[in-house]
Design a protein around this motif. Structure first.
Motif, PDB file in Angstrom:
ATOM      1  N   ASP A 264      39.966  60.756  58.196  1.00 20.88           N
ATOM      2  CA  ASP A 264      41.186  60.836  57.304  1.00 20.88           C
ATOM      3  C   ASP A 264      42.364  60.613  58.077  1.00 20.88           C
ATOM      4  O   ASP A 264      43.670  60.536  57.123  1.00 20.88           O
ATOM      5  N   ALA A 265      42.412  60.111  59.357  1.00 23.90           N
ATOM      6  CA  ALA A 265      44.120  59.839  59.684  1.00 23.90           C
ATOM      7  C   ALA A 265      44.379  58.571  58.981  1.00 23.90           C
ATOM      8  O   ALA A 265      43.235  57.437  58.607  1.00 23.90           O
ATOM      9  N   ASP A 266      45.724  58.419  59.218  1.00 21.88           N
ATOM     10  CA  ASP A 266      46.492  57.094  58.838  1.00 21.88           C
ATOM     11  C   ASP A 266      45.747  56.583  59.865  1.00 21.88           C
ATOM     12  O   ASP A 266      46.671  56.221  61.004  1.00 21.88           O
ATOM     13  N   LEU A 267      44.694  55.092  59.445  1.00 22.76           N
ATOM     14  CA  LEU A 267      44.493  54.363  60.402  1.00 22.76           C
ATOM     15  C   LEU A 267      45.886  53.413  61.373  1.00 22.76           C
ATOM     16  O   LEU A 267      45.548  53.327  62.320  1.00 22.76           O
ATOM     17  N   GLU A 268      47.107  52.981  60.531  1.00 23.24           N
ATOM     18  CA  GLU A 268      48.320  52.209  60.996  1.00 23.24           C
ATOM     19  C   GLU A 268      49.056  53.011  61.744  1.00 23.24           C
ATOM     20  O   GLU A 268      48.978  52.026  63.132  1.00 23.24           O
ATOM     21  N   LYS A 269      49.414  54.615  61.820  1.00 16.65           N
ATOM     22  CA  LYS A 269      50.330  54.885  62.318  1.00 16.65           C
ATOM     23  C   LYS A 269      49.303  55.096  64.259  1.00 16.65           C
ATOM     24  O   LYS A 269      49.717  55.271  64.802  1.00 16.65           O
ATOM     25  N   ALA A 270      48.010  55.895  63.466  1.00 12.75           N
ATOM     26  CA  ALA A 270      46.957  55.898  64.971  1.00 12.75           C
ATOM     27  C   ALA A 270      46.872  54.740  65.802  1.00 12.75           C
ATOM     28  O   ALA A 270      47.713  54.742  66.750  1.00 12.75           O
ATOM     29  N   ALA A 271      46.593  53.443  64.821  1.00 11.12           N
ATOM     30  CA  ALA A 271      46.841  52.314  66.136  1.00 11.12           C
ATOM     31  C   ALA A 271      48.261  52.290  66.930  1.00 11.12           C
ATOM     32  O   ALA A 271      48.000  51.574  68.053  1.00 11.12           O
ATOM     33  N   SER A 272      49.609  52.582  65.888  1.00  6.84           N
ATOM     34  CA  SER A 272      50.207  52.467  66.501  1.00  6.84           C
ATOM     35  C   SER A 272      50.504  52.832  67.737  1.00  6.84           C
ATOM     36  O   SER A 272      51.188  52.697  68.486  1.00  6.84           O
ATOM     37  N   LEU A 306      43.825  48.072  66.158  1.00  3.58           N
ATOM     38  CA  LEU A 306      43.997  47.961  67.299  1.00  3.58           C
ATOM     39  C   LEU A 306      43.800  46.051  68.178  1.00  3.58           C
ATOM     40  O   LEU A 306      45.283  45.468  68.518  1.00  3.58           O
ATOM     41  N   GLU A 307      43.144  45.876  67.196  1.00  2.00           N
ATOM     42  CA  GLU A 307      43.052  44.188  68.093  1.00  2.00           C
ATOM     43  C   GLU A 307      44.515  43.338  67.925  1.00  2.00           C
ATOM     44  O   GLU A 307      45.103  42.281  68.596  1.00  2.00           O
ATOM     45  N   LYS A 308      44.839  43.622  66.436  1.00  2.00           N
ATOM     46  CA  LYS A 308      45.773  42.953  65.698  1.00  2.00           C
ATOM     47  C   LYS A 308      47.417  43.496  66.769  1.00  2.00           C
ATOM     48  O   LYS A 308      48.131  42.415  67.723  1.00  2.00           O
ATOM     49  N   ALA A 410      44.901  63.874  72.009  1.00  2.00           N
ATOM     50  CA  ALA A 410      45.867  62.563  70.962  1.00  2.00           C
ATOM     51  C   ALA A 410      44.509  62.957  69.731  1.00  2.00           C
ATOM     52  O   ALA A 410      43.959  62.783  70.026  1.00  2.00           O
ATOM     53  N   ILE A 411      45.530  63.773  68.724  1.00  2.00           N
ATOM     54  CA  ILE A 411      44.067  64.151  67.432  1.00  2.00           C
ATOM     55  C   ILE A 411      44.963  63.287  66.404  1.00  2.00           C
ATOM     56  O   ILE A 411      46.765  63.506  65.747  1.00  2.00           O
ATOM     57  N   PHE A 412      44.116  62.450  65.815  1.00  2.00           N
ATOM     58  CA  PHE A 412      44.659  61.817  64.607  1.00  2.00           C
ATOM     59  C   PHE A 412      44.194  62.463  63.414  1.00  2.00           C
ATOM     60  O   PHE A 412      43.054  61.997  63.228  1.00  2.00           O
ATOM     61  N   THR A 413      44.705  62.596  62.187  1.00  2.00           N
ATOM     62  CA  THR A 413      44.170  63.673  60.943  1.00  2.00           C
ATOM     63  C   THR A 413      45.186  64.057  60.218  1.00  2.00           C
ATOM     64  O   THR A 413      46.636  64.365  60.822  1.00  2.00           O
ATOM     65  N   LYS A 414      45.195  63.945  58.985  1.00  2.00           N
ATOM     66  CA  LYS A 414      45.858  64.412  58.188  1.00  2.00           C
ATOM     67  C   LYS A 414      45.477  65.979  57.809  1.00  2.00           C
ATOM     68  O   LYS A 414      46.715  66.727  57.118  1.00  2.00           O
ATOM     69  N   ASP A 415      45.009  66.451  58.496  1.00  2.00           N
ATOM     70  CA  ASP A 415      44.215  67.718  58.015  1.00  2.00           C
ATOM     71  C   ASP A 415      44.925  68.974  59.341  1.00  2.00           C
ATOM     72  O   ASP A 415      44.297  69.118  60.581  1.00  2.00           O
ATOM     73  N   MET A 433      49.013  66.245  67.959  1.00  2.00           N
ATOM     74  CA  MET A 433      49.165  65.823  66.764  1.00  2.00           C
ATOM     75  C   MET A 433      50.042  64.261  66.215  1.00  2.00           C
ATOM     76  O   MET A 433      50.622  64.528  66.188  1.00  2.00           O
ATOM     77  N   ASN A 434      48.729  63.777  65.751  1.00  2.00           N
ATOM     78  CA  ASN A 434      49.473  62.337  65.297  1.00  2.00           C
ATOM     79  C   ASN A 434      49.845  61.638  65.716  1.00  2.00           C
ATOM     80  O   ASN A 434      51.513  61.184  65.743  1.00  2.00           O
ATOM     81  N   ASN A 435      49.819  61.620  67.172  1.00  2.00           N
ATOM     82  CA  ASN A 435      51.484  61.250  67.956  1.00  2.00           C
ATOM     83  C   ASN A 435      50.348  60.672  69.535  1.00  2.00           C
ATOM     84  O   ASN A 435      49.680  61.489  69.875  1.00  2.00           O
ATOM     85  N   LYS A 436      51.174  59.381  70.214  1.00  2.00           N
ATOM     86  CA  LYS A 436      50.486  59.453  71.273  1.00  2.00           C
ATOM     87  C   LYS A 436      50.813  60.586  72.782  1.00  2.00           C
ATOM     88  O   LYS A 436      52.069  61.733  72.503  1.00  2.00           O
ATOM     89  N   THR A 437      49.680  60.458  73.279  1.00  2.00           N
ATOM     90  CA  THR A 437      49.947  61.315  74.714  1.00  2.00           C
ATOM     91  C   THR A 437      50.893  60.893  75.977  1.00  2.00           C
ATOM     92  O   THR A 437      51.480  59.192  75.264  1.00  2.00           O
ATOM     93  N   GLN A 438      52.037  61.643  75.846  1.00  2.00           N
ATOM     94  CA  GLN A 438      53.253  61.631  76.567  1.00  2.00           C
ATOM     95  C   GLN A 438      53.617  62.728  77.738  1.00  2.00           C
ATOM     96  O   GLN A 438      53.746  63.418  77.174  1.00  2.00           O
ATOM     97  N   ARG A 439      55.024  62.594  78.199  1.00  2.00           N
ATOM     98  CA  ARG A 439      55.029  63.328  79.607  1.00  2.00           C
ATOM     99  C   ARG A 439      55.906  64.410  78.540  1.00  2.00           C
ATOM    100  O   ARG A 439      56.384  65.921  79.212  1.00  2.00           O
TER     101      ARG A 439
END
Length: 476
Positions: A264-272, A306-308, A410-415, A433-439
């Motif tokens: 159910d993730a927003d795949l565009e956001k997840a990929a970015s 992701l490829e693009k 990181a977890i990508f989901t709308k729930d 949650m819905n973000n990249k891993t980071q320090r």
């Protein structure tokens, strides 16, 4: 040819040179950019003696006065952001914009450390909250410095991850022996210069440079060291744990951070977020996303996006602000290539082909990665990203938790409820949650479990880690 500048070490308030030097070459073009000192064990003893001699007076300096030194250091560092950022970019092949940003971020970290240090204090506790027989007891609990802190920094953030050790140690009343990375030593010595110019008394901060293979064990086992704060590989971290004996340690080590993508993730956001998390500084970050665990129903679509996005990443010179720049060494690039070859030979599908020129590796994405491939488990510290398809969240959790590492995920989901339930089951120090891993942010707690580290960092937490409690019990 321009004269190669030689950088000396700060020992007891004086800049000193050794009999031998180490030449520093840029990973960008292998050009000589400077020389640093190759210290002997005797010179390290001198640095330790200077730190011990300065310890008593520094710990008695009021904390507001210590804070003034840090404020001044932050001001000086920010004024020199372009100069130091340019050297940092050349020394560790980080793009110029990111290098300057690291310097500015570090100035902010030092300021916040000064402010937070003033707020870190002890407490008073009454005995009668425990039992009636202790009702006349009063405990005054205060924080005291550890003493001599050995701060060992990595190449990938030679300014930020040096200051994140030095500044909390200093505000806590400690004195510091600072070992910058060999590749990154010039940047670290410029930071040392900033602290000296800010008004630190002689001996409070001393720098030591040299090959880790020559002076590393000697520093770690040195009887004058009271605390070790290290960022680097798990292999070296484990050795520190063995050699240091009973010394308290704070270790930030490796990771195999996963991005778990649910259907159910927003795949565009997840990929970015995944691309930013995986390929920033060519993946040379402990918190880089190093594998994607995606539910099968959306795996094809995610791989396509992701490829693009990966194909649009710029590759090349850090001074052109390329997003993918040369790795720190040919040895590092060789290791990444080993992982790529292993994955391809075992049937991984190449989505973005990572060609190589010297130590510059183009970003690569690999689909249909299986658990018998090294890239599924080992930390590449380079611009490669494996996609592992899973049937559901339970399989994703299981694969994540089988890792020897436990830094972040990181977890990508709308729930949100579902994300919180998964986060509770993941064996890591931090879940995004819905973000990249980071320090960052630098004031948040930062920690790893398993082979990803020991102890907790983050400005307040670092101050607390590098101070110790003393309880004085009064019978009233």
């Amino acid at each position: 040819m321009a004269e190669i500048k030689e950088y000396k070490n700060l020992i007891n308030g004086e800049w000193k040179e050794s009999k031998e030097q180490i030449t520093i070459y840029s990973p960008i073009d292998n050009k000589e950019i400077g020389k640093v000192q190759a210290m002997t064990h005797k010179e390290i003893d001198d640095a330790m003696a200077a730190a011990k001699a300065a310890m008593k007076a520094w710990r008695e300096v009021p904390i507001v006065e210590r804070a003034k030194v840090l404020y001044k250091a932050a001001e000086l560092l920010e004024k020199r952001k372009d100069e130091i950022g340019e050297i940092l970019a050349e020394e560790v092949a980080k793009n110029l914009k990111s290098a300057v940003s690291e310097v500015v971020r570090t100035a902010d970290l030092i300021r916040y450390t000064a402010e937070e240090g003033i707020r870190v204090h002890g407490e008073v506790m009454k005995g009668d909250t425990f039992e009636a027989a202790s009702k006349n007891k009063l405990a005054i609990i205060r924080r005291e410095p550890m003493g001599v802190v050995l701060a060992i920094a990595p190449f990938n953030y030679p300014i930020n991850l040096s200051a994140s050790k030095i500044a909390p140690a200093l505000i806590g009343g400690n004195v510091v022996i600072f070992k910058p990375p060999t590749q990154g030593a010039i940047s670290g010595l410029l930071l040392t210069q900033v602290f000296e110019e800010a008004g630190l008394p002689k001996g409070v901060l001393n720098s030591v440079t040299g090959k880790g293979s020559v002076i590393g064990d000697y520093l770690i086992a040195h009887p004058d060291v009271n605390f070790i704060n290290f960022t680097g590989s798990t292999e070296v971290g484990e050795k520190i744990g063995e050699v240091s004996g009973m010394k308290p340690i704070l270790l930030e080590l490796g990771g195999k951070d996963a991005a778990i993508v649910l259907e159910d993730a927003d795949l565009e956001k997840a990929a970015s977020e995944i691309v930013a998390g995986a390929f920033s500084y060519s993946g040379q970050r402990c918190t880089a996303i190093k594998r994607v665990l995606v539910e099968e129903k959306v795996a094809d679509k995610l791989a396509e996006i992701l490829e693009k996005k990966v194909n649009s990443l710029s590759v090349g010179d850090p001074f052109d602000n390329a997003e993918i720049t040369p790795l720190i060494s040919n040895k590092a690039a060789d290791f990444v290539e080993e992982l790529i070859d292993d994955a391809v030979n075992k049937g991984a599908k190449v989505i973005n082909h990572p060609k190589r020129e010297g130590n510059l590796i183009w970003p690569g994405v690999f689909d249909n990665v299986t658990l018998d491939m090294r890239i599924a488990w080992e930390e590449p510290f380079g611009p490669v990203l494996p996609i592992i398809r899973v049937k559901d969240e339970n399989e994703a959790i299981e694969i994540n938790n089988k890792s020897e590492y436990g830094l972040q995920a990181a977890i990508f989901t709308k729930d949100t409820t579902r994300a919180l339930e998964i986060a509770d089951k993941l064996e890591v120090g931090t879940v995004h949650m819905n973000n990249k891993t980071q320090r960052g942010p630098d004031n948040f707690p930062f920690l790893g479990i398993k082979k990803s580290g020991v102890g907790v960092q983050g400005i307040r937490y670092s101050i607390e880690s590098m101070t110790k409690l003393k309880s004085v019990v009064i019978n009233i």
